[in-house]
Design a protein around this motif. Sequence first.
Motif, short mmCIF file in Angstrom:
data_model
loop_
_atom_site.label_atom_id
_atom_site.label_comp_id
_atom_site.label_asym_id
_atom_site.label_seq_id
_atom_site.Cartn_x
_atom_site.Cartn_y
_atom_site.Cartn_z
N CYS A 234 0.83 -1.21 0.00
CA CYS A 234 0.00 0.00 0.00
C CYS A 234 0.86 1.27 0.00
O CYS A 234 0.66 2.15 -0.80
N PRO A 271 -3.09 5.57 0.58
CA PRO A 271 -2.13 5.34 1.67
C PRO A 271 -1.26 6.58 1.94
O PRO A 271 -0.93 7.31 1.01
N LEU A 316 9.74 -0.88 12.98
CA LEU A 316 9.07 -0.40 11.76
C LEU A 316 9.13 1.12 11.69
O LEU A 316 9.43 1.70 10.64
C1 HEC Z 1 -4.22 -2.04 2.82
C2 HEC Z 1 -3.38 -0.87 2.68
C3 HEC Z 1 -2.44 -0.52 3.81
C4 HEC Z 1 -1.48 -1.33 4.38
C5 HEC Z 1 -1.17 -2.79 4.07
C6 HEC Z 1 -0.80 -0.51 5.34
N1 HEC Z 1 -1.32 0.75 5.38
FE1 HEC Z 1 -0.71 2.28 6.57
N2 HEC Z 1 -2.17 3.46 5.80
C7 HEC Z 1 -3.05 3.10 4.80
C8 HEC Z 1 -3.93 4.22 4.51
C9 HEC Z 1 -5.06 4.21 3.49
C10 HEC Z 1 -3.53 5.28 5.35
C11 HEC Z 1 -4.12 6.69 5.41
C12 HEC Z 1 -5.35 6.76 6.25
C13 HEC Z 1 -5.06 6.75 7.71
O1 HEC Z 1 -4.14 7.42 8.19
O2 HEC Z 1 -5.80 6.05 8.43
C14 HEC Z 1 -2.43 4.77 6.17
C15 HEC Z 1 -1.78 5.49 7.15
C16 HEC Z 1 -0.71 5.04 7.89
C17 HEC Z 1 -0.05 5.80 8.94
C18 HEC Z 1 -0.42 7.18 9.42
C19 HEC Z 1 0.56 8.20 8.92
C20 HEC Z 1 0.27 9.57 9.44
O3 HEC Z 1 0.96 10.49 9.01
O4 HEC Z 1 -0.62 9.75 10.28
C21 HEC Z 1 0.97 5.02 9.41
C22 HEC Z 1 1.94 5.35 10.53
C23 HEC Z 1 0.93 3.78 8.68
N3 HEC Z 1 -0.10 3.82 7.75
C24 HEC Z 1 1.82 2.74 8.85
C25 HEC Z 1 1.71 1.51 8.22
C26 HEC Z 1 2.60 0.42 8.48
C27 HEC Z 1 3.80 0.45 9.41
C28 HEC Z 1 2.15 -0.63 7.73
C29 HEC Z 1 2.70 -2.03 7.68
C30 HEC Z 1 2.88 -2.72 8.93
C31 HEC Z 1 0.98 -0.17 7.00
N4 HEC Z 1 0.76 1.13 7.31
C32 HEC Z 1 0.26 -0.97 6.12
C33 HEC Z 1 -3.11 1.89 4.17
C34 HEC Z 1 -2.32 0.78 4.45
#
Ligand code: HEC
Length: 329
Positions: A234, A271, A316
Amino acid sequence: MKRSELLTRIVITIFSLGVVALPLALWAQTPLIHARIAEGGGWNPDVIQAKVGEPLYLKFTSDDVMHGFAVGQMDMQPVDIEPGKVSETTLTFNKPGIYTFFCTRWCGLNHWRMRGTLEVTGSETNPPEPASPPLYVTLDLNLDAPHLAEVVPTEKASARRGAELLRQLNNLPTYQSPDYYRLRSSVQVFQDLSGSGLTDSQRWDVVAGIWQSNTTPEGFAEGKELYAQNCAACHGEFGGGDGVFADDLAAAGTASMQTMNGDMAMSMQTPANFSDPQRMLGASPALLQGKILRGGMGTGMPMWGSIFTHEQIWNLIAYMYSFQFDYPR
Ligand code: HEC
């Protein structure tokens, strides 16, 4: 053959039959766990019971594509599950509790929704340590509010130069402790350094040095590996928010906005882009930890709290800042 000899033989035969037959019977009784992509139903069954200290035999098969099985927060080798084949594993739990098992192979956009529950009952030998609430709860952080840094460096800050400056200054030990680093965004530390007599770019280098000093080469390497396996699909290999599923998430977001007339507070989003300095330098490790632990609650960001240990999550996070800082390799 004497009568006693014959008797002994019969006893031995019955005994050895038992040795082989008993596990075989147990094996045949073990239900087959079917894996299907989330849209097709995910795991079936998706709740498994086990007892502390008793080996749990598990057998799997896939009804569609390649899947994998692992239990969150458990040090185990993931089990590959191939279509039409049966794979097996044996697990033993030494603590009661609710565990999450999950698919370890990217099987589609909703791959991460393939999760199930393992209920382990029984008493443990050592009483559990009371779990403290995560930082975002104690600090009362709003995980969903924008957190953009007001100032960002003009070029990537160098952790190597920063480490050198830290050595010269020799008076910044408090900055280099997890307690200091986890609670502050990079831009806050940059501002804290305003009285240090350093130029802006030197201050950013010191920030990079502090961030790097809060990880170890092993921790960083683990973070990198976990990121590639679980996040890059993502968030993109280089954190650009452009992984292979990014477009699908954006499309799902538009669709959910349309059906919900736009009034759903948390709809699917693209993402987060970790290569954006304003976003990353404005976020404290505690904030990122909160989002990773809790997930996006409807944005498409999975929750990982039951999958990774705290140490894995800090690793991470350390890796995620490498999209901002120039770390010596
Ligand atoms: C299925 C897709 C998906 C996967 C897999 C995923 N993310 Fe995300 N992530 C998102 C989306 C969409 C957002 C933005 C929306 C939100 O902040 O909720 C996000 C937001 C974030 C944020 C917030 C950043 C901020 O500035 O607030 C973090 C930290 C994050 N992801 C870390 C991770 C990590 C570490 C992993 C793996 C362990 C991961 N994500 C896996 C979709 C994903």
